[in-house]
Scaffold this active site. Structure first.
Site, PDB file in Angstrom:
ATOM      1  N   GLY A  12       0.799  -1.206   0.000  1.00 57.71           N
ATOM      2  CA  GLY A  12       0.000   0.000   0.000  1.00 57.71           C
ATOM      3  C   GLY A  12       0.838   1.266   0.000  1.00 57.71           C
ATOM      4  O   GLY A  12       1.765   1.432  -0.794  1.00 57.71           O
ATOM      5  N   GLY A  83       0.328   0.778  10.670  1.00 61.50           N
ATOM      6  CA  GLY A  83      -0.951   1.061  11.308  1.00 61.50           C
ATOM      7  C   GLY A  83      -1.973  -0.021  11.016  1.00 61.50           C
ATOM      8  O   GLY A  83      -1.878  -0.729  10.011  1.00 61.50           O
ATOM      9  N   ILE A  84      -2.935  -0.151  11.924  1.00 62.02           N
ATOM     10  CA  ILE A  84      -4.018  -1.120  11.764  1.00 62.02           C
ATOM     11  C   ILE A  84      -5.342  -0.465  12.129  1.00 62.02           C
ATOM     12  O   ILE A  84      -5.382   0.575  12.782  1.00 62.02           O
ATOM     13  CB  ILE A  84      -3.818  -2.380  12.637  1.00 62.02           C
ATOM     14  CG1 ILE A  84      -3.790  -2.003  14.125  1.00 62.02           C
ATOM     15  CG2 ILE A  84      -2.548  -3.128  12.236  1.00 62.02           C
ATOM     16  CD1 ILE A  84      -3.838  -3.204  15.056  1.00 62.02           C
ATOM     17  N   ASP A  87     -12.317  -1.545  13.623  1.00 67.39           N
ATOM     18  CA  ASP A  87     -13.433  -0.602  13.694  1.00 67.39           C
ATOM     19  C   ASP A  87     -14.656  -1.201  14.375  1.00 67.39           C
ATOM     20  O   ASP A  87     -14.993  -2.381  14.176  1.00 67.39           O
ATOM     21  CB  ASP A  87     -13.834  -0.154  12.291  1.00 67.39           C
ATOM     22  CG  ASP A  87     -12.733   0.624  11.580  1.00 67.39           C
ATOM     23  OD1 ASP A  87     -11.738   0.964  12.237  1.00 67.39           O
ATOM     24  OD2 ASP A  87     -12.884   0.877  10.367  1.00 67.39           O
ATOM     25  N   GLN A 140     -14.221  10.026  13.071  1.00 62.62           N
ATOM     26  CA  GLN A 140     -14.959   9.148  12.158  1.00 62.62           C
ATOM     27  C   GLN A 140     -15.802   8.176  12.966  1.00 62.62           C
ATOM     28  O   GLN A 140     -15.319   7.571  13.928  1.00 62.62           O
ATOM     29  CB  GLN A 140     -14.003   8.373  11.252  1.00 62.62           C
ATOM     30  CG  GLN A 140     -14.659   7.395  10.302  1.00 62.62           C
ATOM     31  CD  GLN A 140     -15.572   8.081   9.292  1.00 62.62           C
ATOM     32  OE1 GLN A 140     -15.353   9.228   8.923  1.00 62.62           O
ATOM     33  NE2 GLN A 140     -16.619   7.403   8.860  1.00 62.62           N
ATOM     34  N   GLN A 143     -14.632   4.639  14.704  1.00 63.16           N
ATOM     35  CA  GLN A 143     -13.168   4.587  14.744  1.00 63.16           C
ATOM     36  C   GLN A 143     -12.589   5.357  15.939  1.00 63.16           C
ATOM     37  O   GLN A 143     -11.578   6.042  15.818  1.00 63.16           O
ATOM     38  CB  GLN A 143     -12.570   5.133  13.450  1.00 63.16           C
ATOM     39  CG  GLN A 143     -12.713   4.210  12.255  1.00 63.16           C
ATOM     40  CD  GLN A 143     -11.799   4.608  11.106  1.00 63.16           C
ATOM     41  OE1 GLN A 143     -11.508   5.770  10.887  1.00 63.16           O
ATOM     42  NE2 GLN A 143     -11.328   3.617  10.360  1.00 63.16           N
ATOM     43  N   TYR A 146      -8.940   4.282  16.384  1.00 60.46           N
ATOM     44  CA  TYR A 146      -8.063   4.700  15.288  1.00 60.46           C
ATOM     45  C   TYR A 146      -7.871   6.215  15.276  1.00 60.46           C
ATOM     46  O   TYR A 146      -6.751   6.717  15.129  1.00 60.46           O
ATOM     47  CB  TYR A 146      -8.664   4.222  13.964  1.00 60.46           C
ATOM     48  CG  TYR A 146      -7.834   4.518  12.743  1.00 60.46           C
ATOM     49  CD1 TYR A 146      -6.739   3.719  12.409  1.00 60.46           C
ATOM     50  CD2 TYR A 146      -8.147   5.596  11.912  1.00 60.46           C
ATOM     51  CE1 TYR A 146      -5.980   3.990  11.274  1.00 60.46           C
ATOM     52  CE2 TYR A 146      -7.401   5.864  10.786  1.00 60.46           C
ATOM     53  CZ  TYR A 146      -6.316   5.057  10.470  1.00 60.46           C
ATOM     54  OH  TYR A 146      -5.565   5.342   9.349  1.00 60.46           O
ATOM     55  N   PRO A 176      -3.063  11.364   5.078  1.00 64.32           N
ATOM     56  CA  PRO A 176      -3.796  10.992   3.865  1.00 64.32           C
ATOM     57  C   PRO A 176      -5.302  10.966   4.097  1.00 64.32           C
ATOM     58  O   PRO A 176      -5.787  10.691   5.196  1.00 64.32           O
ATOM     59  CB  PRO A 176      -3.282   9.577   3.561  1.00 64.32           C
ATOM     60  CG  PRO A 176      -2.043   9.423   4.386  1.00 64.32           C
ATOM     61  CD  PRO A 176      -2.245  10.265   5.591  1.00 64.32           C
ATOM     62  N   ILE A 179      -7.300   6.672   0.246  1.00 62.39           N
ATOM     63  CA  ILE A 179      -6.276   6.300  -0.723  1.00 62.39           C
ATOM     64  C   ILE A 179      -6.615   4.937  -1.326  1.00 62.39           C
ATOM     65  O   ILE A 179      -7.066   4.020  -0.628  1.00 62.39           O
ATOM     66  CB  ILE A 179      -4.882   6.240  -0.041  1.00 62.39           C
ATOM     67  CG1 ILE A 179      -4.569   7.570   0.662  1.00 62.39           C
ATOM     68  CG2 ILE A 179      -3.809   5.898  -1.054  1.00 62.39           C
ATOM     69  CD1 ILE A 179      -4.533   8.791  -0.233  1.00 62.39           C
TER      70      ILE A 179
END
Length: 239
Positions: A12, A83-84, A87, A140, A143, A146, A176, A179
């Site tokens: 990625g 990162g992971i 959710d 979000q 999340q 996150y 970002p 993406i």
């Protein structure tokens, strides 16, 4: 030749960053968590060293940085990209999923940066580039773990910038938006279309869009930029 480590560097966004830094003339080492096939593809494509490392463990971070130091030289540029996601709406969020996301996305930042910081201070030069997220800026649904970690990345980086400035070290964030990676491609087509409709430029970002920003911040052209968050989201969030 300058030396870079990219965490989460074999797929990625991380792979695109490795590819770009290699083109910029860096000696690049990509760290990966456990996907051996992705690591193999990265080695085959780019011809760079890949090292397995659990960034949540300080001892493993120390081991890989020491290995790079002994075989290549001191690390000039660190890109914290690992990162992971786990959710869930907050009322269903499990303690373990909170802990795993914070450990990888935020604790890993500390663990890796701590290994290179003293050397950068001693040599009077360094670049620390941390990958956050649009959701670390705006929040979000589903999340909380996150977004907390990714918001923490920004605060952490601002403090690093203040401490590193007189030692020739810059610390910056790339945040970002959405993406076009395999993780995003796994979404339902209607969900993907809805996300794209919310982006003013009318498309998803590419990993290369992010990689070019990392390239700039790692370069001499960014000497006077530190503590900043560079948003790469096509105008979706202007924070």
């Amino acid at each position: 030749m300058r030396t870079a480590i990219v965490t989460g560097g074999t797929g990625g966004i991380g792979l695109a960053v490795c590819r770009q830094l290699l083109a910029d003339g860096f000696h690049v080492t990509a760290l990966f968590g456990g996907d051996q096939e992705a690591a193999r593809r990265c080695r085959d494509e780019l011809g760079i060293t890949t090292l397995q490392c659990d960034v949540t463990k300080m001892a493993e971070c120390a081991r890989v940085v020491e290995q790079v130091h002994l075989t290549v030289g001191p690390v000039d540029t660190l890109v914290n990209n690992a990162g992971i996601c786990r959710d869930a709406p907050f009322h269903k969020l499990l303690e373990g999923d909170w802990e795993k996301v914070i450990a990888t996305n935020l604790d890993g930042l500390f663990n890796m940066t701590r290994q290179v910081w003293d050397s950068m201070r001693e040599r009077g030069f360094g670049r620390v580039i941390n990958i956050s997220s649009i959701n670390g800026l705006k929040g979000q649904f589903g999340q909380a773990n996150y977004t907390a970690a990714k918001a923490g990345v920004i605060g952490f980086t601002k403090s690093l910038a203040l401490e590193g400035a007189r030692k020739g070290i810059t610390a910056n964030v790339v945040a970002p938006g959405y993406i076009d990676t395999p993780m995003l491609a796994a979404l339902k087509p209607e969900t993907l279309a809805m996300i794209t409709d919310q982006i003013p430029v009318g498309r998803l970002g590419s990993p290369e869009d992010v990689a070019r920003c990392v390239s700039f911040l790692a370069s001499q052209n960014a000497d006077f930029i530190t503590g900043e968050t560079l948003n790469v989201n096509g105008g979706q969030y202007l924070g």
